[in-house]
Design an enzyme around this catalytic site. Structure first.
Site, PDB file in Angstrom:
ATOM      1  N   LYS A  99      -4.014   2.667  -3.365  1.00  0.00           N
ATOM      2  CA  LYS A  99      -5.226   3.147  -4.058  1.00  0.00           C
ATOM      3  C   LYS A  99      -4.817   4.474  -4.784  1.00  0.00           C
ATOM      4  O   LYS A  99      -5.493   5.044  -5.680  1.00  0.00           O
ATOM      5  CB  LYS A  99      -6.401   3.420  -3.267  1.00  0.00           C
ATOM      6  CG  LYS A  99      -6.961   2.074  -2.548  1.00  0.00           C
ATOM      7  CD  LYS A  99      -7.857   1.363  -3.483  1.00  0.00           C
ATOM      8  CE  LYS A  99      -8.011  -0.146  -3.275  1.00  0.00           C
ATOM      9  NZ  LYS A  99      -8.086  -0.561  -1.895  1.00  0.00           N
ATOM     10  N   ASP A 154       0.907  -1.447   0.057  1.00  0.00           N
ATOM     11  CA  ASP A 154       0.041   0.061  -0.100  1.00  0.00           C
ATOM     12  C   ASP A 154       0.971   1.149  -0.122  1.00  0.00           C
ATOM     13  O   ASP A 154       1.981   1.241   0.349  1.00  0.00           O
ATOM     14  CB  ASP A 154      -0.925  -0.034   1.240  1.00  0.00           C
ATOM     15  CG  ASP A 154      -2.159  -1.090   0.923  1.00  0.00           C
ATOM     16  OD1 ASP A 154      -2.290  -1.632  -0.113  1.00  0.00           O
ATOM     17  OD2 ASP A 154      -2.660  -1.452   2.068  1.00  0.00           O
ATOM     18  N   MET A 176      -7.616   8.074  10.381  1.00  0.00           N
ATOM     19  CA  MET A 176      -8.212   8.648   9.192  1.00  0.00           C
ATOM     20  C   MET A 176      -9.120  10.008   9.717  1.00  0.00           C
ATOM     21  O   MET A 176     -10.151  10.177   9.195  1.00  0.00           O
ATOM     22  CB  MET A 176      -8.993   7.960   8.163  1.00  0.00           C
ATOM     23  CG  MET A 176      -7.970   7.061   7.489  1.00  0.00           C
ATOM     24  SD  MET A 176      -8.956   5.614   6.446  1.00  0.00           S
ATOM     25  CE  MET A 176      -9.265   4.556   7.456  1.00  0.00           C
TER      26      MET A 176
HETATM   27  N1  SAH Z   1      -3.782  -0.638   8.849  1.00  0.00           N
HETATM   28  C1  SAH Z   1      -3.191   0.656   9.639  1.00  0.00           C
HETATM   29  C2  SAH Z   1      -4.469   1.658   9.075  1.00  0.00           C
HETATM   30  C3  SAH Z   1      -4.602   1.903   7.815  1.00  0.00           C
HETATM   31  S1  SAH Z   1      -5.853   3.225   7.698  1.00  0.00           S
HETATM   32  C4  SAH Z   1      -2.813   0.502  10.799  1.00  0.00           C
HETATM   33  O1  SAH Z   1      -3.144  -0.529  11.396  1.00  0.00           O
HETATM   34  O2  SAH Z   1      -2.223   1.420  11.267  1.00  0.00           O
HETATM   35  C5  SAH Z   1      -4.467   4.733   7.558  1.00  0.00           C
HETATM   36  C6  SAH Z   1      -4.778   5.405   8.665  1.00  0.00           C
HETATM   37  O3  SAH Z   1      -3.811   4.918   9.562  1.00  0.00           O
HETATM   38  C7  SAH Z   1      -4.117   6.932   8.321  1.00  0.00           C
HETATM   39  O4  SAH Z   1      -5.165   7.990   7.827  1.00  0.00           O
HETATM   40  C8  SAH Z   1      -3.706   7.314   9.782  1.00  0.00           C
HETATM   41  O5  SAH Z   1      -5.014   7.725  10.452  1.00  0.00           O
HETATM   42  C9  SAH Z   1      -3.344   6.084  10.380  1.00  0.00           C
HETATM   43  N2  SAH Z   1      -1.833   5.870  10.314  1.00  0.00           N
HETATM   44  C10 SAH Z   1      -0.947   4.873   9.572  1.00  0.00           C
HETATM   45  N3  SAH Z   1       0.112   5.116   9.868  1.00  0.00           N
HETATM   46  C11 SAH Z   1       0.312   6.311  10.715  1.00  0.00           C
HETATM   47  C12 SAH Z   1       1.355   6.666  11.481  1.00  0.00           C
HETATM   48  N4  SAH Z   1       2.557   6.364  11.186  1.00  0.00           N
HETATM   49  N5  SAH Z   1       1.191   7.706  12.355  1.00  0.00           N
HETATM   50  C13 SAH Z   1      -0.141   8.265  12.286  1.00  0.00           C
HETATM   51  N6  SAH Z   1      -1.299   7.873  11.778  1.00  0.00           N
HETATM   52  C14 SAH Z   1      -1.009   6.585  11.042  1.00  0.00           C
END
Ligand code: SAH
Length: 256
Positions: free
Chosen positions: A58, A37, A174
């Site tokens: 995406k 991704d 998000m």
């Molecule tokens: N599967 C991922 C989430 C995917 S949705 C997980 O478990 O972390 C994507 C969202 O995850 C982003 O919009 C943000 O809100 C959060 N996110 C992912 N990586 C991040 C990071 N390093 N710091 C802060 N938020 C993060």
């Protein structure tokens, strides 16, 4: 032994390669094909030295890839006998469309395995010295998204009246960057305006930034660069001063 003809649905963690699981690291080194991704850090992709690496995010490039195309790519590669790592940021089961991919793999009869990862909310809390389940203040953790496409209700709205409780820590993925509505909803759900909140951007990486506030002041939170996550709840009380102390001691350590 080298793995073959299987799809591994793997969590890449929040960004810091040191937060990969040992299993994820091993699979990246053994994979023939890595489908990742947008959010997966390049420092992690470089670990997949022997694999063909494709961005199927995406938002990648000009071409929009659909979920069906991603499913088809995984299935076709595994059926050719390749070891496929489907790499998702954080944990693959948290807002990662894991179930859709598992459904497709099961329908096609392709063997698969899920490898968990450190999700962003846990990484953000750890970086600020926050326990999401601090037993003196929090009896539950609510993992929720501000994004309509993942919302629980048909109209994409979040049922804050049921979710937002005084004894819950909210972890909002998000979250967008307009928090005035959220402030209204949380206050309408009965939460006190002095309850702390923090937004954390790029958790676990060198680019990490955060900003503390309260529910009452959510509307004036600055826009931090995505990816960012919002934590809210009494479990955060005192974390503001604690994380400042940690930052100072880190700076001293680095200077030594
Ligand atoms: N599967 C991922 C989430 C995917 S949705 C997980 O478990 O972390 C994507 C969202 O995850 C982003 O919009 C943000 O809100 C959060 N996110 C992912 N990586 C991040 C990071 N390093 N710091 C802060 N938020 C993060």
């Amino acid at each position: 032994m080298k793995q073959k003809a299987k799809v591994y649905l793997v969590g890449a963690g929040p960004g810091d390669p040191d937060l990969l699981t040992v299993k994820a690291h091993r699979l990246l080194r053994e994979a023939d094909l890595v489908l990742h991704d947008d959010l997966v850090a390049s420092a992690i992709l470089t670990l997949a030295r022997g694999a063909q690496v494709e961005n199927v995010g995406k938002r990648c490039g000009a071409k929009k890839i659909t979920q069906d195309e991603i499913n088809a790519r995984m299935i076709e590669a595994a059926q050719r006998g390749l070891c496929v790592v489907r790499l998702k940021s954080g944990d693959p089961g948290i807002f990662g469309r894991l179930s859709e991919e598992i459904d497709a793999l099961e329908t096609a009869g392709v063997p698969y395995e899920v490898v968990p990862g450190v999700t962003a909310g846990i990484a953000a809390a750890a970086s600020l010295g926050i326990s999401l389940t601090d037993r003196r203040k929090s009896a539950r953790v609510v993992i929720v998204t501000g994004h309509k496409a993942h919302g629980g209700q048909p109209d994409g709205k979040i049922d804050w009246k049921n979710l937002a409780r005084e004894d819950a820590t909210l972890v909002i993925y998000m979250p967008g960057h307009e928090f005035e509505n959220l402030r209204e909803e949380l206050l309408a759900a009965g939460l006190a305006s002095e309850i702390p909140a923090v937004i954390v951007s790029h958790a676990s990486t060198a680019e990490q930034r955060h900003q503390f506030t309260t529910i009452g002041d959510l509307g004036s939170l600055p826009h931090l660069e995505p990816p960012a996550i919002l934590l809210i709840g009494r479990a955060l009380e005192g974390a503001d001063t604690r994380s400042r102390a940690a930052a100072v001691s880190q700076a001293i350590e680095c200077a030594e």
